[in-house]
Design an enzyme around this catalytic site. Sequence first.
Site, PDB file in Angstrom:
ATOM      1  CG  HIS A  19       5.875 -11.359   5.854  1.00  0.00           C
ATOM      2  ND1 HIS A  19       5.401 -12.652   5.899  1.00  0.00           N
ATOM      3  CD2 HIS A  19       4.883 -10.631   5.267  1.00  0.00           C
ATOM      4  CE1 HIS A  19       4.196 -12.705   5.362  1.00  0.00           C
ATOM      5  NE2 HIS A  19       3.861 -11.497   4.957  1.00  0.00           N
ATOM      6  CG  HIS A  71       4.384 -21.237  10.785  1.00  0.00           C
ATOM      7  ND1 HIS A  71       3.173 -20.813  11.276  1.00  0.00           N
ATOM      8  CD2 HIS A  71       4.518 -20.663   9.553  1.00  0.00           C
ATOM      9  CE1 HIS A  71       2.590 -20.026  10.380  1.00  0.00           C
ATOM     10  NE2 HIS A  71       3.381 -19.924   9.335  1.00  0.00           N
ATOM     11  CB  SER A 131       1.778  -9.531   3.103  1.00  0.00           C
ATOM     12  OG  SER A 131       1.572 -10.916   3.259  1.00  0.00           O
ATOM     13  CG  ASP A 164       9.900 -19.197   4.022  1.00  0.00           C
ATOM     14  OD1 ASP A 164       9.594 -18.758   2.902  1.00  0.00           O
ATOM     15  OD2 ASP A 164       9.339 -18.849   5.064  1.00  0.00           O
ATOM     16  NE  ARG A 185       2.745 -22.491   3.590  1.00  0.00           N
ATOM     17  CZ  ARG A 185       3.035 -21.290   4.087  1.00  0.00           C
ATOM     18  NH1 ARG A 185       2.721 -20.193   3.403  1.00  0.00           N
ATOM     19  NH2 ARG A 185       3.634 -21.171   5.259  1.00  0.00           N
TER      20      ARG A 185
END
Length: 519
Positions: A355, A401, A325, A456, A410
Amino acid sequence: MWPKLRKLYLDGNTYRKIAEYSTLRKAPKLSLLKIQECKHNIKTEHSQPLKELEQISQVPPADFEVLQNVTNTVIRGLASDSTDLKGILASKIPKEIEKVKNFRKKHGSTKVGEVTVDMMYGGMRGIKGLVCETSVLDANEGIRFRGYSIPECQKLLPKSPNGGKEPQPEGLFWLLMTGEIPTRAQVDWLSKQWAQRAELPSHVVNLLNNLPSQKVHPMSQLSAAITACNTESKFAEAYNRGIKKSEYWEYVYEDSMNLIAKLPVIAAMIYRNTYQDGKGIGAIDASKDWSENFTRMCGFDSVEFTELMRLYLTIHSDHEGGNVSAHTVHLVGSALSDPYLSFAAGINGLAGPLHGLANQEVLIFLTKMLKELGENAPDEKVKEYCLKTLKSGQVIPGYGHAVLRKTDPRYTCQREFAQKNLPNDPMFKLVAQVYKIVPPILMETGKVKNPWPNVDAHSGVLLQYYGLKEMNYYTVLFGVSRALGVLASLVWDRAFGLPIERPKSMSTDDLIKAVGYTA
């Protein structure tokens, strides 16, 4: 240097006192008493920089470099009180342009890495080919926003004055744009600015209300609405009229501010139309911040959920410049497409399953496991389920990742939020159990570079707990957040006058010839 300070809205008295203080670096014989006198003469309302000045008593009079650094810290602190974000950027941009100009003059031909054949076939992983000022991802530390880690941002960025404990996204946007931690007044100014700029053009409202929302994916609706907003582009209008290249950033700034302001309204309309039979979203409340207006328009009145949304919108905002993005917005923007068109392109990239859909896959995986094993399953049963998943050729979603080699910060901050607010939720308990069990399993395989959870692995569970159960909508939330980072970067892209992006590509046959390969 000093005349420029007037542009940063320092009052005359403070200006004189700081100017007097600055002369210390040119006067080695001034006593510490004089240093202290100058320090205390500076206006007391600037308490934050004054605290940093305390170190001056330990600075030897001859140590001018340290003394100058302290002086500059005070100057930055005093100047940062302004709420004129555009004016602050106007004062910073020439200095940054000069820094880059001098750097390129000396090191323009310096090599910073190499490109291998595997990199070219492997998604350009590891190729250093972009400049991103807003954030940098370290494999071992995680993301840093303008040099600040997520825990530091949680500590330093302003919280909601109504008892908030999580950072407000407005504060992060200010940090990404300026490199400075904002004041309470600066964050409040942004909240009000975005409230004032939030109204949608009537044709965009009509578009959203007339799309067959049960057929059109929420991300497709988001992309279409953002694209349609480009009728309002200040940059496109100014470019067609004819403006200097050095002025591009000013209009990109205006478009970016307007777009960020409109995104919660667009996203809330999509949610209501798709999942609540077109129920009205109500009006923006200028007394509320960006996140609270968003949650209220979506129909949520939980204070805890609004706090979660502040955290969510902050931590998903930026992840350096190479992800799909961010890179897409940068690439499309380099063609001088306006911010609406550039961001819509980035949203289309975010909609891809590799994504922006990962948290949905995690939630599906956890839901199936919970259904099969039941609540409070023993560790051995969870381990067996995960091993069976891996042996079937599937992955454990939410783990690993492309860059990180440790637990994603995060993930950690979301885990801490859950521990405080929903410690007994069955899904959270399963997430915590998986966190304990999966990394050792993945390490035993020897095939995984990073066995640790990413962002996520946790976000979907939190959203479900507070009643936002529509998984197809989760990427819309991601998109609203990601606007903060990619649009701040886009402003700086135009400020630096970066050219259209055009890397060289090669065919397989050309590569074979280049490396001298023979079968």
